[in-house]
Design an enzyme around this catalytic site. Structure first.
Site, PDB file in Angstrom:
ATOM      1  N   ASP A   1      41.347  27.785  46.982  1.00  0.00           N
ATOM      2  CA  ASP A   1      40.249  27.667  46.018  1.00  0.00           C
ATOM      3  C   ASP A   1      40.391  26.436  45.137  1.00  0.00           C
ATOM      4  OD1 ASP A   1      42.460  28.623  44.657  1.00  0.00           O
ATOM      5  OD2 ASP A   1      41.637  30.612  44.341  1.00  0.00           O
TER       6      ASP A   1
ATOM      7  N   ASP B   1      43.390  41.830  37.951  1.00  0.00           N
ATOM      8  CA  ASP B   1      42.300  42.712  38.386  1.00  0.00           C
ATOM      9  C   ASP B   1      42.335  42.961  39.896  1.00  0.00           C
ATOM     10  OD1 ASP B   1      41.499  40.283  39.388  1.00  0.00           O
ATOM     11  OD2 ASP B   1      39.666  40.123  38.193  1.00  0.00           O
TER      12      ASP B   1
ATOM     13  N   HIS C   1      42.434  40.627  42.274  1.00  0.00           N
ATOM     14  CA  HIS C   1      41.757  39.637  43.126  1.00  0.00           C
ATOM     15  C   HIS C   1      42.743  38.865  43.999  1.00  0.00           C
ATOM     16  CE1 HIS C   1      42.021  36.487  39.628  1.00  0.00           C
ATOM     17  NE2 HIS C   1      43.006  36.285  40.464  1.00  0.00           N
TER      18      HIS C   1
ATOM     19  N   GLU D   1      36.737  38.000  42.993  1.00  0.00           N
ATOM     20  CA  GLU D   1      36.777  38.908  41.856  1.00  0.00           C
ATOM     21  C   GLU D   1      36.260  40.293  42.260  1.00  0.00           C
ATOM     22  OE1 GLU D   1      38.490  37.878  39.590  1.00  0.00           O
ATOM     23  OE2 GLU D   1      37.756  36.147  38.479  1.00  0.00           O
TER      24      GLU D   1
END
Ligand code: PGA
Length: 260
Positions: A67, A136, A138, A143
């Site tokens: 990313d 979280d 990810h 996400e």
């Protein structure tokens, strides 16, 4: 899913690096999927050591990063291109033209993302994808709510991710709110996935990813569907796992089988 718990951060990072090194020795033109963030830095440090002290050769290796922040050019100090050059590429013998980090400054992201997927395919696919995990749950910037079939695309970051990544910027206002990221489906196409997580801050996410249901709310849980996924942890990141005793027993059995 293979779960490996090492005694501390150093040992877990070394273990991940050795998996990568073993692949590069066996397949000198391996295609590596690489990650950024605080977690892989020690793993990259070990790869650099293996290159310098043991001649680990990266001259034919090709890499694709997961990313990049949208809005940051590759020479911005917080860009992931800059991170990779500093923490790995600039310190090993990989030709920079063999390294791919998504661009943060495209006009036409539909076209760019398709071309990134095409480039991975043209390279023969990713042999080993290194991953971190967000608090979280990810993987890459997928996400909660990301489709488990998603491909490379733009994704908005959650406030939790923005806050977590603010430590790399002068203040939270400077953290980009959009990223270009491989999708969960892109990641699952890799022949092998290796998720490295260290520290108590990751214990809850690891519990959800390894022992929770497969759900788009915790995108790392999609690794449960992968045939060759390994999760390597330090004791702190493993602390909330309920089936820890079994993972350790499996790992001891695996190592006993492999040793002469
Ligand atoms: P970290 O990030 O390595 O900086 O903890 C991991 C991630 O968000 O994937």
């Amino acid at each position: 899913m293979r779960v490996v718990v090492e005694e501390d951060t150093e040992a877990a990072s070394r273990w991940a690096a050795w998996q990568i090194a073993e692949l590069v020795r066996r397949k000198p033109d391996a295609v590596l999927g690489l990650a950024t963030g605080g977690t892989p830095i020690r793993c990259y440090g070990e790869l650099i050591r293996l290159h310098r002290e043991e001649g680990l050769d990266f001259s034919r290796v090709r890499t694709f990063n997961l990313d990049e922040y949208v809005g940051l050019a590759g020479d911005h100090p917080q860009s992931y291109r800059c991170f990779m050059n500093e923490h790995l590429f600039g310190q090993i013998n990989i030709p920079l033209e063999n390294t791919h980090v998504p661009s943060g400054t495209e006009d036409d992201y539909d076209r760019f993302c398709e071309a990134y997927e095409d480039a991975i395919r043209a390279a023969g696919g990713i042999d080993l994808q290194l991953l971190g995990i967000g608090r979280d749950g990810h993987i890459a910037f997928n996400e909660p709510g990301s489709s488990l079939a998603s491909r490379t695309r733009l994704k908005a970051l959650t406030q939790e991710t923005i806050d977590d990544n603010a430590r790399f910027f002068n203040d939270a206002d400077q953290v980009p709110v959009l990223a270009v990221t491989m999708g969960v489906g892109t990641i699952l196409d890799a022949a092998q996935c290796l998720l490295l997580a260290v520290g108590a801050g990751k214990a809850s996410a690891i519990r959800m990813a390894v022992e929770g249901p497969v759900t788009s709310q915790v995108t790392a849980s999609a690794l449960q569907l992968h045939r060759q996924a390994t999760v390597v942890l330090d004791e702190e990141a493993a602390a909330w796992l309920q089936r820890r005793e079994y993972y350790d027993r499996s790992e001891r059995a695996r190592r006993a089988r492999l040793s002469p």
